[in-house]
Design a protein around this motif. Sequence first.
Motif, mmCIF file in Angstrom:
data_model
loop_
_atom_site.group_PDB
_atom_site.id
_atom_site.type_symbol
_atom_site.label_atom_id
_atom_site.label_comp_id
_atom_site.label_asym_id
_atom_site.label_seq_id
_atom_site.Cartn_x
_atom_site.Cartn_y
_atom_site.Cartn_z
ATOM 1 N N PHE A 1 0.913 -1.371 0.115
ATOM 2 C CA PHE A 1 -0.050 -0.067 -0.327
ATOM 3 C C PHE A 1 1.157 1.095 0.188
ATOM 4 C CE2 PHE A 1 1.056 -1.204 4.418
ATOM 5 C CZ PHE A 1 1.556 -0.187 5.037
ATOM 6 N N GLN A 2 0.156 2.666 -0.591
ATOM 7 C CA GLN A 2 1.428 3.620 -0.635
ATOM 8 C C GLN A 2 0.240 4.670 0.985
ATOM 9 O OE1 GLN A 2 4.444 5.268 -2.660
ATOM 10 N NE2 GLN A 2 4.205 2.813 -1.855
ATOM 11 N N ILE A 3 0.631 5.539 1.596
ATOM 12 C CA ILE A 3 0.636 6.914 1.733
ATOM 13 C C ILE A 3 0.007 7.662 1.573
ATOM 14 C CG2 ILE A 3 0.067 8.226 4.107
ATOM 15 C CD1 ILE A 3 2.491 6.399 5.323
ATOM 16 N N ASP A 4 -1.478 8.428 1.144
ATOM 17 C CA ASP A 4 -1.865 9.883 0.641
ATOM 18 C C ASP A 4 -1.397 10.539 1.167
ATOM 19 O OD1 ASP A 4 -3.865 7.723 -0.568
ATOM 20 O OD2 ASP A 4 -4.784 7.966 0.638
ATOM 21 N N GLU A 5 -0.586 11.109 -0.353
ATOM 22 C CA GLU A 5 -0.243 12.633 -0.276
ATOM 23 C C GLU A 5 -0.441 13.552 0.142
ATOM 24 O OE1 GLU A 5 3.162 11.951 0.264
ATOM 25 O OE2 GLU A 5 4.009 10.156 -1.014
ATOM 26 N N THR A 6 -1.403 13.789 1.802
ATOM 27 C CA THR A 6 -2.524 14.553 1.759
ATOM 28 C C THR A 6 -1.071 15.858 2.180
ATOM 29 O OG1 THR A 6 -3.352 12.979 2.948
ATOM 30 C CG2 THR A 6 -4.047 15.304 3.373
ATOM 31 N N TYR A 7 -0.084 15.959 2.449
ATOM 32 C CA TYR A 7 0.074 17.276 2.490
ATOM 33 C C TYR A 7 1.405 17.207 1.746
ATOM 34 C CZ TYR A 7 -2.932 17.401 7.043
ATOM 35 O OH TYR A 7 -3.275 17.609 7.519
ATOM 36 N N PRO A 8 2.519 18.380 1.528
ATOM 37 C CA PRO A 8 3.748 18.918 0.724
ATOM 38 C C PRO A 8 4.810 17.511 0.889
ATOM 39 C CG PRO A 8 2.132 20.715 0.847
ATOM 40 C CD PRO A 8 1.355 19.593 1.741
ATOM 41 N N LEU B 1 7.757 7.998 12.172
ATOM 42 C CA LEU B 1 7.059 7.004 12.459
ATOM 43 C C LEU B 1 7.758 6.678 14.099
ATOM 44 C CD1 LEU B 1 6.894 4.119 9.394
ATOM 45 C CD2 LEU B 1 5.452 6.741 10.577
ATOM 46 N N LEU B 2 9.011 6.612 13.826
ATOM 47 C CA LEU B 2 9.613 6.710 15.297
ATOM 48 C C LEU B 2 9.432 7.650 16.373
ATOM 49 C CD1 LEU B 2 13.252 5.222 14.028
ATOM 50 C CD2 LEU B 2 10.816 3.742 14.747
ATOM 51 N N THR B 3 9.537 8.887 16.014
ATOM 52 C CA THR B 3 8.549 10.148 16.259
ATOM 53 C C THR B 3 7.452 10.284 16.503
ATOM 54 O OG1 THR B 3 9.363 12.232 15.045
ATOM 55 C CG2 THR B 3 11.197 11.131 16.300
ATOM 56 N N HIS B 4 6.840 9.495 16.321
ATOM 57 C CA HIS B 4 5.137 10.610 16.538
ATOM 58 C C HIS B 4 4.913 11.564 15.582
ATOM 59 C CE1 HIS B 4 4.309 7.054 18.402
ATOM 60 N NE2 HIS B 4 5.023 6.226 19.484
ATOM 61 N N THR B 5 5.507 11.993 15.163
ATOM 62 C CA THR B 5 5.695 12.683 13.938
ATOM 63 C C THR B 5 4.888 12.529 12.535
ATOM 64 O OG1 THR B 5 7.838 13.505 13.531
ATOM 65 C CG2 THR B 5 6.827 14.149 16.092
ATOM 66 N N ASP B 6 4.204 11.703 12.391
ATOM 67 C CA ASP B 6 3.892 11.091 11.096
ATOM 68 C C ASP B 6 2.775 12.181 10.983
ATOM 69 O OD1 ASP B 6 1.823 9.996 12.522
ATOM 70 O OD2 ASP B 6 3.196 8.674 12.628
ATOM 71 N N GLY B 7 1.946 12.184 12.059
ATOM 72 C CA GLY B 7 0.229 13.450 11.477
ATOM 73 C C GLY B 7 -0.788 12.007 11.448
ATOM 74 N N LEU B 8 -0.267 10.505 11.417
ATOM 75 C CA LEU B 8 -1.545 10.255 11.469
ATOM 76 C C LEU B 8 -2.937 10.175 12.348
ATOM 77 C CD1 LEU B 8 0.470 6.536 10.012
ATOM 78 C CD2 LEU B 8 -0.997 8.380 8.329
ATOM 79 N N ASP B 9 -4.330 10.470 11.765
ATOM 80 C CA ASP B 9 -4.912 10.120 12.926
ATOM 81 C C ASP B 9 -4.655 9.178 13.433
ATOM 82 O OD1 ASP B 9 -6.730 11.531 14.016
ATOM 83 O OD2 ASP B 9 -8.715 10.986 13.090
ATOM 84 N N VAL B 10 -5.387 9.274 15.379
ATOM 85 C CA VAL B 10 -5.149 8.217 15.870
ATOM 86 C C VAL B 10 -5.783 6.745 16.053
ATOM 87 C CG1 VAL B 10 -3.760 9.965 17.595
ATOM 88 C CG2 VAL B 10 -5.984 9.428 17.817
ATOM 89 N N VAL C 1 -2.591 15.836 10.157
ATOM 90 C CA VAL C 1 -1.685 17.306 10.599
ATOM 91 C C VAL C 1 -0.228 16.527 9.502
ATOM 92 C CG1 VAL C 1 -0.137 16.058 12.481
ATOM 93 C CG2 VAL C 1 -0.823 18.729 12.305
ATOM 94 N N ALA C 2 0.313 18.240 9.325
ATOM 95 C CA ALA C 2 1.131 17.561 8.225
ATOM 96 C C ALA C 2 2.839 17.386 9.476
ATOM 97 C CB ALA C 2 1.367 19.032 7.759
ATOM 98 N N PRO C 3 3.507 16.057 8.917
ATOM 99 C CA PRO C 3 4.959 15.638 9.684
ATOM 100 C C PRO C 3 5.823 16.838 10.173
ATOM 101 C CG PRO C 3 4.943 15.498 6.815
ATOM 102 C CD PRO C 3 4.005 15.632 7.351
ATOM 103 N N VAL D 1 3.126 18.269 15.342
ATOM 104 C CA VAL D 1 3.495 18.361 16.412
ATOM 105 C C VAL D 1 3.131 16.695 17.000
ATOM 106 C CG1 VAL D 1 1.314 20.204 16.571
ATOM 107 C CG2 VAL D 1 0.355 17.545 15.547
ATOM 108 N N TYR D 2 3.382 16.580 18.338
ATOM 109 C CA TYR D 2 3.580 15.118 18.481
ATOM 110 C C TYR D 2 2.239 14.806 18.344
ATOM 111 C CZ TYR D 2 4.266 11.195 21.998
ATOM 112 O OH TYR D 2 5.349 10.013 22.173
ATOM 113 N N LEU D 3 1.811 13.613 18.189
ATOM 114 C CA LEU D 3 0.636 13.466 18.049
ATOM 115 C C LEU D 3 0.733 11.841 17.908
ATOM 116 C CD1 LEU D 3 -2.982 13.914 17.405
ATOM 117 C CD2 LEU D 3 -2.504 13.376 15.005
ATOM 118 N N TYR D 4 0.874 11.308 19.428
ATOM 119 C CA TYR D 4 0.380 9.839 19.554
ATOM 120 C C TYR D 4 -0.321 9.026 18.878
ATOM 121 C CZ TYR D 4 1.899 5.879 22.763
ATOM 122 O OH TYR D 4 2.224 4.309 23.064
ATOM 123 N N GLY D 5 0.238 7.984 19.304
ATOM 124 C CA GLY D 5 -1.133 6.578 18.224
ATOM 125 C C GLY D 5 0.021 5.580 18.248
#
Length: 639
Positions: free
Chosen positions: A131-138, A146-155, A185-187, A190-194
């Motif tokens: 699969f591929q992650i959508d390029e929602t942000y530039p 991924l390792l710092t929880h700053t990927d911006g993926l919803d929780v 949110v763009a990578p 923010v720290y968005l833990y999930g």
Amino acid sequence: MRVVVIALFVALLIILPSIAQVPETQIPPPDAELSQLEPFDPPEVEAFVEEFVRAQSLPGAAFVLVQDGAIVAQQGYGYADIAQQRPVDAETTLFRIASISKLVTTVALLQLYEQGQVSLNDNVNRYLQAFQIDETYPAPITVENLLTHTDGLDVSWGIGAANTTGDRFLPLAQFLQDRLPPRVVAPDRVYLYGDAGMTVAGYLVQALSSIPFAQYVEQQIFQPLGMERSSFQQPLPPSLAADVAVGYEADHSPVPFQRIQSVPAIAMSTTTTDMANFMLAQLQGGQFNNSGILSEETTRQMQQQHFTHHPRLPGSAYGFYLRQQSDRLILEHGGVMPGFSSTLFLIPEDNLGFFLASNSFRADLPERLMQAFLAHYYPSTPSPPRDSPTGTRLSPDLSRFFVGTYRFNRYPHRSFEKLTALIGLVPEIRIEVTEDGALTIQGARYTQIEPLLFQLGNSSYYSAFRQNDRGQITHVFLGQSVFQAFEKLAWFETVRFNALLLGICALIFLSMGIVYLIDFYRRLTKRLSGQRRLPQWALHLAGLTSTLNLLFVMGMVFTLVFTDIWVLYEGMPWLALLLLGIPLITTGLTLGLAVGTIAVWANYSGALWQKLHYSLVTLAAIGFIWFVEYWNLLGFRFA
């Protein structure tokens, strides 16, 4: 009828402000220096943990303390299985450690980084196969994100993310392909833990090594560290299954063993002895008993800060999040899941590691233990006097940008689970400005010391704000943990407003239902007055819309009150699925209701209050559409 409507409105306005209260954030004590009590006395440590376990009413628990390359103290308490009266054995009893699994997944990916198979600065999509992650942000999501929880993926992806039977358990690649949440949110912002980002990290391990994730970890981490009683397998291998603790709710009711889909993020089971080996490797540059899992340089890189919201605030390392407790830097991670809670922290300066696992679900257990441990073994002594902060008074024009309500950012933004914020499970805080130009955050006074940075008294406790390109404040970041990230809300997004809106809409729908029943009774008994009534088609439309919307609200309240939250991991209850179809129907009916309102005002010469009442029903129906759309209740948004 008019008296009933007015009375209901008054009652609503009185009670809703109290319903909409939100929990307050914890303000830390004044800054102090820490002085460690040396050396640790094993019996005293065991007594301290036993007292803590007893105070928390945990059914069972086990802990281990390591320092200077060896186990200092280790003990088990209570029962691994209450019904069978099976006691916890610190060396052999397995606990599910939930999110602490992420630390092992981080090590696995860093091993591949050391081998040159992956670059931490690369776009994750470069390595994804299924699969591929959508390029929602530039900006792309990098491996480091991924390792710092700053990927911006919803929780959000809890609903249907686990099951007890295993008949719906998907392979890791397929689960991510079907259920990966969107980017919100763009990578690097923010720290968005999930769980989503770390599950993708685990899939990278599997894809790059061509070995199933659980098998890779067993071969490359567990075996070198002698972690013979650890596994990511679900169910556990027969050699370990008999020794796993039974999980319990806070009231000591048992929780069935669930197979978790996000395996790399949450599925590990282990013992305190095995976790002691893992902590010793972390404290010894990746080495344990002449075996290595990481080089000293990569271990140091894993433990250093790679992201922070502001230089004055602690941030996140790879896998770990950081805490600055006065003069000590602490690496930590907690874990909670159905039936289990655990916590692990390292104090590298003291070459110390501590791990505790319990077979009870307590979301606040990691923080409680951390505070108790530091208070007991690192007692505070008064800090040397500091100069008074040179705070800047906020001007009235500037202060209005900070004032408002802010919501803790760790909540599902795009799915049904967003409802957790409405029912009070996600904190909202209020920020105000004092007369002398300072800020108050939940009763504590902060003074501006530089643009967008505020200090609590003369302590080392800060709050930092962030603004967008248009100069609008979007976030506030609080305290001693990178977790404390809050989004600024518009007035119409707050729980208080939405609770008020829902109550008013429900009240109006109820009043329409009463009118509809009265009209039905009069028709049934043929007690009709000569006064012209609403057109029957318009009355039926308003009555049906109001009744269905009320049915939806009452049904959802019933479902939330009487459904165990962990059941949602198995999938949506059938009643909730039926209820979610109602807003789709009433949205269509509301369009007809708007037409009916125009017809009532244009062609009906009855009482003014009846026209106004019908118009209120239409406005309430429109407002209700906004409500269900904002809270992701319009449609089936949980897959």
